[in-house]
Every structure is written in structure tokens, then in C-alpha cells.
Design an enzyme around this catalytic site. Structure first.
Site, PDB file in Angstrom:
ATOM      1  N   ASP A   1       0.834  -1.202   0.000  1.00 47.02           N
ATOM      2  CA  ASP A   1       0.000   0.000   0.000  1.00 47.02           C
ATOM      3  C   ASP A   1       0.875   1.262   0.000  1.00 47.02           C
ATOM      4  O   ASP A   1       2.085   1.207   0.293  1.00 47.02           O
ATOM      5  CB  ASP A   1      -0.884  -0.050   1.260  1.00 47.02           C
ATOM      6  CG  ASP A   1      -2.161   0.760   1.123  1.00 47.02           C
ATOM      7  OD1 ASP A   1      -2.295   1.526   0.161  1.00 47.02           O
ATOM      8  OD2 ASP A   1      -3.022   0.632   2.015  1.00 47.02           O
TER       9      ASP A   1
ATOM     10  N   ASP B   1     -10.559   1.908  -3.443  1.00 49.05           N
ATOM     11  CA  ASP B   1     -11.155   1.636  -2.133  1.00 49.05           C
ATOM     12  C   ASP B   1     -12.671   1.609  -2.226  1.00 49.05           C
ATOM     13  O   ASP B   1     -13.349   1.188  -1.294  1.00 49.05           O
ATOM     14  CB  ASP B   1     -10.743   2.715  -1.125  1.00 49.05           C
ATOM     15  CG  ASP B   1      -9.403   2.397  -0.496  1.00 49.05           C
ATOM     16  OD1 ASP B   1      -8.932   1.265  -0.648  1.00 49.05           O
ATOM     17  OD2 ASP B   1      -8.834   3.288   0.165  1.00 49.05           O
TER      18      ASP B   1
HETATM   19  C1  DGJ Z   1      -5.814   1.879   1.916  1.00 44.94           C
HETATM   20  C2  DGJ Z   1      -6.163   0.666   1.130  1.00 44.94           C
HETATM   21  O1  DGJ Z   1      -6.632   1.011  -0.126  1.00 44.94           O
HETATM   22  C3  DGJ Z   1      -7.163  -0.162   1.916  1.00 44.94           C
HETATM   23  O2  DGJ Z   1      -7.578  -1.264   1.158  1.00 44.94           O
HETATM   24  C4  DGJ Z   1      -6.538  -0.587   3.200  1.00 44.94           C
HETATM   25  O3  DGJ Z   1      -5.466  -1.448   2.946  1.00 44.94           O
HETATM   26  C5  DGJ Z   1      -6.075   0.632   3.990  1.00 44.94           C
HETATM   27  N1  DGJ Z   1      -5.251   1.503   3.201  1.00 44.94           N
HETATM   28  C6  DGJ Z   1      -5.329   0.205   5.217  1.00 44.94           C
HETATM   29  O4  DGJ Z   1      -4.791   1.256   5.887  1.00 44.94           O
END
Ligand code: DGJ
Length: 732
Positions: free
Chosen positions: A474, A542
Site C-alpha cells: 500500500d 477503495d
Molecule cells: C488503503 C487501502 O486502499 C485499503 O484497502 C486498506 O489497505 C487501507 N489503506 C489500510 O490502511
């Protein structure tokens, strides 16, 4: 496939496309043509120019027609009479360059780019032309590289500058690609948006002036993808001419189309010159990232399918390109930071019973990370949450028959972390000055080798201890106060940062080739071809809402194969939109990607559990099509309330069609169907017990279930908002 060189004209062709340029009278390179394949002959007449008006400059006293202002160029420089934006700018003692042709070389295959991800090819799959130019003002060489692939309508380009002087020079702008197209009657299509609505399709007509998309965030970004297409106004998804451009890079970029006063369109793609200044010492060279150009005479779908095949066969790393990806479950939306071992093991056990194949533990397993205010950089397990350690958890999860994956955010550091207390100088920022936070965190200085080494060691230890199957990498904030105390020239910061990211990816994927990487940046904030080289799938957004995902996945498919898009079924009300879509629609959308779940299995009713089990079995039976088939967009969610897309197997014997309607229509049309594409006209296809021939499915359409019209309650097979159906077609 051949590269024909005749009297200083270079013609790259493979029967599908031709890319042609030549050496101009002044030694610079002139562009002649990029498009559908042309026969072998002299094309210098394509370079016809009118005598320039009195307002123009001309190179020779006795040849008023030779004006760089009107000549289509191949790699234009600044300051020589071409007043459009240049591909290259230098500063130093001689702030103008004059690159003239020196030599060329043709090699089989495609040499790898040093320290940069790029498409690759064996000697039978591609040929590469290197053209060397030298600056007539100082001893600087420019090497332009062009690769043509055997079977695809693609040219891959990059440029390299070699400083043969005794002094340091500064590169202020160096594009990977520049091409002058002879007209401007085109529309520019790009993929833009923001967090939770990434890669929406935007189209605008080209006009005189510059139309650009870019990022100066240190990442390719949620906001603009490093992709643009130019289409003729009559081109559709299925017909007409389209040129597609992609930049194989994850950092700051500029992609632009400049229409000049004679309606010539100059397309450029490269590292964004803003904030970029690269000091090249004597004897050093600078390599640009790769840029790709695709030609399609079969509309936007034709362009997309070329990118899809290219990435599938020539970009995604060997171990993963043809391997089936596991169906995963991720605990993020189910637990956020609130979990312990017992909860996770229960979660994993239930997931296994549903048929899930990989369990992914997301953010919060390390340091003291109970919220997003701490611990990034401290890659040691939180023993309060997981008292037996991470290796033990991995072992227990694996003993249920699931694979085990972990979340990392390797590029970040929390001000509240042991790592920051020990190494405050490892965080980006001007020492002693205020630094802007993003999600309460700072960015690690990946221009420093010791930082990359440290994170590599930490990740390696965890991968080995857990025998890890999967990593979600990430990256949740963009770069501000771009400054490294370890760097002599701050203009190099952003590019060196990305080189550090690639270095870590390279080392991890080389040492652990079987670990599946999924890249992520607060959802789809760094979905680009360069990261696909290392991480064959990317968390697309997301936003897991099925209706929103139609747009995100439709847009993403313009440039990327659907097998690279992480797409999951999540709980309702949806955490990003509060919308409540049916479980069936959520899966019907997510099937067209790398499938998974993002919810707590114990929150499902018994009936829902049975539905999920059936969904997983269904995806397992369709997964080969998602991986190998040809994806075709049929109906755009940006144009109406309905969306349709399909995948056809390469032998045309199987297909799946996804059809979706976001909101209901009162008293709808009676005879509703969706016209398919790409089938064999003569095959009879079985669909839900009926047989239809390919020609009727493509000419008339696949009949849709009967819709509720206010009076046909008995007969209606669908109605209300959020309708969807995935059809499976099999040739008899
Ligand atoms: C952003 C990501 O896109 C989410 O899926 C998740 O992993 C969060 N960060 C976790 O902090």
C-alpha cells in the site's frame, strides 16, 4: 516484423502498423507516419511543408521552406525555431542542443532498461532500432530506442542521453516519447478522477493549444492515469481509428497533446519537467522510462485489447502472467484495526468453509497500530493483538488450507514509531522545517540506499518467517516537501525516489518470485504499467460499491487487462457510498477482475453463505476466461443507466457476458437485448438452456430477462434498482 532502413528513412512495420521517420536536411529527425501498415517505399513526400509566413523562422538563408515550425519532428529540441514544446531541454554552459543524426543499429528482441520496469521480448518476439544523434554544440549523445513487436500494433520507445563532455550538464526536460501527427481533428480520451472514483473516462475535443494530464504528487495518482488516447470523432468502442499512449512509470508524469497553428498535433509523454533537473556528470548516462504507442482501426476496444495482450504476454513477470490468481478475503472492511488472533482465526476458518483460497491480513498487525496515527516503519508483530507472533498466525491460517498474505506500507514512516525516533533523517522533508502530513504519516526517503536496504531486510524476515504467499503493498499519501538531505541535487529527488521503489520491488520479487504482489495506493492511486511489471494485480479502488465499480472497472479496462484489477465483494451498506446493492450484483461486477471478498463471513446469514459458496465456485469455473480471454466493452456506464461487457475465449467457444442496470425504468421497452461481439457467427451457443447462433447474438442481441413493467408481476424476471446478470455461453 521488420525494420527497413533506406536512404536515411527508417520504417518499422509488422503488417499491422508502420512507424516511419527520416533524417532531415539539417541532420535532425523528421517524423513521417504512424498508423496502419504501409508498403515499403520512400515516404519523404509526407513531410510537405508550405513556405512559412513572414512570421516564421527558417533554418537556411536560401531555403525559406525549411522551417522547424512547420516540420513534423521526431524528438524536437528547444531554441532552434520550433516554437512548440520540446522533447528535450538542457541547461549549463550551452543551454540549447542541436541533435543531428550519427548512426543506427538494429537488434533482435528488446534489451532491458537499466533499473526501470518495461515490456520485455525474446529475439523472435520483437526487434529494436537504436538511432544515435549527437549534439553539434557539445559532446552529448542522444540514443532513441524503438521496439516493434511481432504480433502487436505497438511501438515501445525510450531515450537515453550520454554525457561525453568533461563537464556536468543539467537535463531539464527529457520526454520518453514525442510524435507529431499531421492533423488535429481528434478527441482526447483520458482516465481521471480522485480517491474512490478513479479512472473515469473523460473525452474532449482537441483545440489549438496544449491539453494535458499530469501528476506532480510523486505517484502516478488517483487523479490522472498515465494514459491518453486520441480518437477520430467518429471512432466508437468498436470502429474507427484510435492511437493509445501509455507511460510505463509510477512517478510524476506529463502526457499532453499540443495542437499548433497549422493543426499539427504533438503528443508527448514523459517524466514531468516540473521540479525535475538531472545533473549528468561526465561519462554518465540518463535513461528515460518507456512509453508505448498503440494503433487501432477497431475503435477503443481494439486499442484496449492490444494493451491487454501486451501486458499479459510482455509485461507481467513470468511467474505470474499465466498463473491463476487465488480468490482472497481481506479483513480490512470487516475489522479495520480491531482484531486479535482468535477473531482472525475464526474469520479464516469461516472463509475457508466458503471456499476462499487466500486470507489477507490488512493494516494493523505490527507495532502498536490501533489507528492510523502510529507504527509505520516498525515491521514487527504487535504481540498484544497476536501474542503468539505472526509466524504462528500464518502457520495456523495455513493449517486450515488457506494461503496467507500480509499488508505492508513499505514507503511510509509514522512520526510515532521506533523507526522515526531512531532515524528522523530517513523521513523526507527539509531538516528543521515543518512537514505536511498525509494520513498522519510521512514518507521514507527511498533515494537513500540504506533505507531501501533496511525495509528489504525487515520484509524479507517476515516473508521467510511466515512463508508468505501474498503481499498487499500500500502507499497512502503523496509526497510534499520533496527534499532529501542525502541528495546533492534536489531536482533528482522524485525520480530517484521511484527508482528506490523499483529497487525494492526488484529485490523482493527476485528473491521471492512466488509471492504474489498486489499494489495499492489508497485504492487505485498508483495503477500503472510499471507496477504491473512487479505486482500483477492492483487494488483498483477503495470504492467497493458495485454501481461505482462499474465505472471504475470500465475506465480501467481502457488501458489495463481485467486480470490486473483487484475487485471484491464487500458488505452493505457500502462503506464508501452507504448504498445497498444485492449480493448478486456485487459478485456479478467483481467477477470481471481478480475476485475476492472484503467482509466478515460471520456477518453473513446461512442463506448468504450458500450464495457466496456458489459465487466462489462460479468464479473458479470462469477464472480461465478472465485470465486468457478477450475483454470487450459493450455498453458504457458513463453514457446510460446500463452497462455491459463480455469476455470471449481465444477459440471463441466460450464467453461470459456481464449486464447491469443501476436503476429501474418504469414501463420499460419490451424487446430488450444486448448486442454481443467477438463470437463466431456460425457457432451455436448454449445460454441458460437455449441455443442462439453467433450471428444472431451479434446482429440482434442476447435476450435479457423480462423486466417488471407495473403490470406483469407474474411474468417479470427482474425489476427494481441494481439489476444484473452474468451469462455463460458455450459453443455446442
Ligand atoms: C488503503 C487501502 O486502499 C485499503 O484497502 C486498506 O489497505 C487501507 N489503506 C489500510 O490502511
Amino acid at each position: 516484423m521488420s525494420i527497413l532502413v533506406n536512404q536515411q528513412q527508417f520504417h518499422l512495420t509488422n503488417g499491422k502498423i508502420s512507424y516511419i521517420f527520416h533524417v532531415l536536411k539539417n541532420g535532425q529527425l523528421g517524423h513521417l507516419y504512424f498508423g496502419k501498415a504501409l508498403r515499403e517505399r520512400d515516404y519523404r513526400h509526407f513531410q510537405r511543408t508550405n513556405n512559412p509566413t513572414p512570421a516564421s523562422c527558417h533554418t537556411y538563408e536560401d531555403d525559406a521552406a525549411f522551417s522547424l515550425e512547420t516540420i513534423q519532428q521526431e524528438y524536437p529540441v528547444y531554441g532552434k525555431g520550433d516554437f512548440r514544446e520540446p522533447a528535450f531541454m538542457v541547461s549549463g554552459e550551452k543551454p540549447i542542443a542541436n541533435f543531428v543524426y550519427k548512426s543506427y543499429e538494429v537488434v533482435k528482441g528488446k534489451p532491458r532498461l537499466k533499473d526501470l520496469p518495461a515490456t520485455y521480448a525474446t529475439s523472435g518476439e520483437a526487434e529494436t532500432l537504436f538511432v544515435v544523434l549527437e549534439d553539434s554544440y557539445q559532446q552529448v549523445e542522444l540514443e532513441l530506442s524503438y521496439t516493434i513487436f511481432e504480433n502487436e500494433a505497438v511501438i515501445a520507445r525510450n531515450a537515453r542521453l550520454i554525457n561525453k563532455t568533461d563537464v556536468e550538464i543539467s537535463i531539464d526536460r527529457m520526454m520518453s516519447l514525442s510524435v507529431d501527427l499531421p492533423h488535429a481533428d481528434m478527441e482526447m480520451v483520458h482516465l481521471s478522477g480522485t480517491w474512490a472514483r478513479e479512472r473515469h473516462v473523460k473525452t474532449r475535443k482537441l483545440e489549438q493549444g496544449i491539453q494535458s494530464i499530469s501528476s506532480i504528487r510523486g505517484a502516478s495518482s488517483h487523479h490522472h492515469n498515465p494514459f491518453l488516447a486520441l480518437k477520430t470523432p467518429d471512432a466508437t468502442e468498436h470502429t474507427g481509428e484510435v492511437l493509445g499512449f501509455q507511460f510505463v512509470y509510477s512517478g510524476n508524469f506529463l502526457a499532453q497533446a499540443e495542437v499548433d497553428h497549422y493543426d499539427v498535433t504533438r503528443v508527448q509523454m514523459g517524466i514531468h519537467p516540473l521540479g525535475f533537473q538531472w545533473k549528468l556528470r561526465s561519462g554518465e548516462s540518463f535513461q528515460t522510462p518507456e512509453a508505448l504507442m498503440v494503433y487501432s482501426d477497431q475503435g477503443m476496444n481494439g486499442m484496449s485489447q492490444t494493451f491487454h495482450r501486451l501486458y499479459r504476454h510482455q509485461l507481467i513477470r513470468e511467474q505470474w502472467k499465466y498463473k491463476e490468481r487465488p480468490i482472497l478475503i481481506n479483513n480490512w472492511e470487516a475489522t479495520y484495526f480491531d482484531f486479535n488472533e482468535e477473531k482472525l482465526l475464526h474469520f479464516a476458518k469461516e472463509a475457508k468453509e466458503l471456499g476462499v483460497e487466500l486470507f489477507v491480513l490488512d493494516d494493523g498487525w505490527f507495532g502498536k497500530r490501533n489507528n492510523d496515527r502510529s507504527s509505520l516503519g516498525d515491521w514487527t508483530v504487535d504481540l498484544e493483538k497476536l501474542p503468539d507472533g505472526i509466524a504462528s498466525l500464518a502457520k495456523k491460517v495455513k493449517s486450515t488450507g488457506l494461503q496467507f498474505g500480509l499488508w505492508f506500507e513499505p514507503e511510509m514512516i509514522s512520526p510515532d514509531s521506533h523507526l522515526f525516533r531512531e532515524h528522523p533523517e530517513w523521513a523526507i522533508g527539509i531538516p528543521g522545517e515543518h512537514v505536511t502530513l498525509g494520513r498522519n504519516q510521512r514518507v521514507l526517503d527511498y533515494t537513500r540506499a540504506e533505507v531501501v536496504d533496511y525495509i528489504f531486510d525487515r520484509m524479507k524476515a517476515i516473508i521467510e518467517a511466515t512463508n508468505l504467499d501474498y503481499i498487499k503493498w500500500d502507499m497512502n499519501r503523496n509526497i510534499t516537501e520533496a527534499y532529501s538531505a542525502g541528495l546533492e541535487h534536489q531536482g533528482e529527488f522524485f525520480h530517484r525516489y521511484i527508482l528506490g521503489v523499483y529497487d525494492l520491488y526488484e529485490r523482493l520479487t527476485s528473491e521471492f518470485p512466488n509471492v504474489l504482489f498486489e499494489s495499492c495506493a489508497g485504492g487505485g492511486g498508483r495503477f500503472d504499467p510499471a507496477l504491473l511489471y512487479y505486482a500483477p494485480q492492483t487494488w483498483a479502488s477503495d470504492d467497493t460499491d458495485a454501481v461505482e465499480r462499474l465505472k471504475i472497472q470500465y475506465g480501467t479496462s481502457m488501458a489495463y487487462p481485467i486480470y490486473s484489477m483487484g475487485s471484491h465483494v464487500s458488505a452493505v451498506p457500502n462503506h464508501q457510498t452507504l448504498r445497498e446493492t444485492p449480493l448478486s450484483m456485487r459478485a456479478d461486477v467483481a467477477y470481471f477482475g481478480t475476485f475476492g471478498y472484503e467482509l466478515d463471513p460471520s456477518s453473513l446469514s446461512d442463506e448468504e453463505k450458500e450464495i457466496v459458496k456458489a459465487q466462489i465456485k462460479r468464479y473458479q469455473s470462469l477464472r480461465h476466461l478472465v485470465r486468457d480471454g478477450e475483454f470487450i466493452r459493450l455498453q458504457s456506464p458513463f453514457e446510460s443507466n446500463e452497462t455491459a461487457w463480455m469476455i470471449v475465449s481465444t477459440d471463441q467457444k466460450e464467453a461470459i457476458v456481464g449486464w447491469y442496470k443501476a436503476s429501474s425504468t418504469p414501463n420499460p421497452r419490451t424487446n430488450q437485448s444486448v448486442k454481443l461481439r467477438g463470437l463466431d457467427s456460425d457457432y451455436g451457443y448454449q445460454v441458460d438452456g437455449d441455443t442462439y447462433y453467433g450471428d444472431e447474438l451479434m446482429q440482434h442481441g442476447l435476450p435479457l430477462p423480462i423486466e417488471f413493467n407495473g403490470a406483469n408481476g407474474e411474468q417479470a424476471e427482474r425489476g427494481g434498482d441494481f439489476q444484473s446478470k452474468v451469462f455463460y455461453l458455450k459453443a455446442e
